[in-house]
Design an enzyme around this catalytic site. Structure first.
Site, PDB file in Angstrom:
ATOM      1  N   ASP A   1       0.823  -1.211   0.000  1.00 44.24           N
ATOM      2  CA  ASP A   1       0.000   0.000   0.000  1.00 44.24           C
ATOM      3  C   ASP A   1       0.856   1.259   0.000  1.00 44.24           C
ATOM      4  OD1 ASP A   1      -2.283  -1.525   0.000  1.00 44.24           O
ATOM      5  OD2 ASP A   1      -2.634  -1.363   2.157  1.00 44.24           O
TER       6      ASP A   1
ATOM      7  N   ASP B   1      -2.920  13.391  22.332  1.00 45.58           N
ATOM      8  CA  ASP B   1      -1.654  13.173  21.632  1.00 45.58           C
ATOM      9  C   ASP B   1      -1.672  13.716  20.214  1.00 45.58           C
ATOM     10  OD1 ASP B   1      -0.525  11.997  23.810  1.00 45.58           O
ATOM     11  OD2 ASP B   1      -0.632   9.941  23.075  1.00 45.58           O
TER      12      ASP B   1
END
Length: 313
Positions: free
Chosen positions: A67, A184
């Site tokens: 990918d 985060d």
């Protein structure tokens, strides 16, 4: 043609050059790896990306890899009209590479003959805007300048980098303030990218033909912050607060990592140029095969019958 092993590429080159009578461009790195006696191959010089004049003449792109090779090919050709892409699987998952290398000749013969189905994989155009450093009333800097642009087929990620504390990101939809992400970081992805980092962060899997933008927080400091899916026609702006104590880092399909300072922003919208990929069967069958085989989605042992079936007969 990009990436892949030399043996397979020699097979592709022979097939395309002999049976198709086509002009073949290969990326410079692959050109250096192929044997010197391989003739009739063109490439480009001066940069990693081919010039617009070459891209405009392309009818088909062939990749051998995983990918990541498809992501790289998409970035290589830029945010413009895309030729059809045939992706052969030589990676570990293969969400975007539905064709097996053992079927290489049969697949390319089918493509040459025509009549194949395409899956349009939407991309995101991302523009980085640098702050002037002047604070305005509200949550936006007084002015900013466009600095650089990226196009992604999976996702753009904004994270706190090496900072030991949570980051804050101000998020706007069509210039309307929607929320502050405290955690985060944030993943903004396409439906194709829903099975990548977004999935690992708790986002939903989305069929690649569903038009939309996925909005997935990374470890948010909230029990109620759930991932969202926005419609495809909106524009998102994710901005580092003027009062931020540290920088934020943005990456685009896992590369081109860029530092964002206080007041800087990333403006994200759906690109008008999707990537048309050649299906092995059709979009739905290819996608469900990839999530079933690659992620073992909903695979479980079937409950045994109390009485063996042969006892009923």
């Amino acid at each position: 043609m990009v990436n892949g092993g030399c043996g397979r590429w020699l097979q592709v080159v022979r097939l395309v050059s002999q049976d198709w009578a086509a002009t073949i461009y290969v990326e410079p790195g692959l050109k250096r790896e192929l044997p010197e006696h391989t003739t009739g191959l063109l490439t480009w010089n001066g940069s990693d990306c081919p010039p617009h004049e070459i891209v405009a003449t392309l009818d088909l792109v062939i990749t051998l890899g995983g990918d990541g090779t498809v992501l790289w090919a998409s970035a290589l050709l830029g945010d413009g009209p895309m030729p059809a892409l045939v992706a052969f699987a030589m990676g570990s998952l293969g969400f975007m590479t539905p064709h097996a290398p053992v079927n290489l000749k049969a697949c390319l013969d089918r493509v040459h003959a025509g009549g194949f189905e395409l899956a349009l994989r939407h991309r995101l155009s991302c523009r980085i805007c640098r702050s002037s450093g002047v604070k305005a009333s509200g949550l936006c800097p007084a002015s900013s300048t466009a600095d650089e642009e990226h196009v992604v087929i999976n996702e753009v990620v904004l994270d706190r980098g090496v900072a030991p504390f949570l980051t804050n990101l101000e998020c706007f939809c069509d210039d309307t303030f929607i929320t502050v992400v405290q955690g985060d970081g944030l993943i903004v992805s396409t439906p194709s990218g829903s099975t990548a980092y977004s999935l690992a962060a708790g986002g939903s899997m989305v069929h690649p033909q569903v038009p939309g933008i996925l909005f997935t927080p990374i470890c948010p400091h909230s029990l109620s912050f759930r991932p969202l899916v926005f419609p495809e026609n909106i524009e998102l702006r994710v901005q580092v607060p003027m009062t931020s104590r540290s920088s934020v880092w943005a990456s685009f399909d896992g590369k081109d990592r860029v530092e964002l300072r206080a007041g800087d922003a990333v403006v994200i919208r759906v690109s008008q140029w999707p990537v048309p990929t050649v299906c092995a069967q059709n979009t739905t069958q290819d996608w469900f095969r990839s999530v079933t085989e690659g992620l073992h989605w909903n695979r479980r042992e079937i409950q045994s019958a109390l009485v063996p079936v042969n006892e009923y007969t």
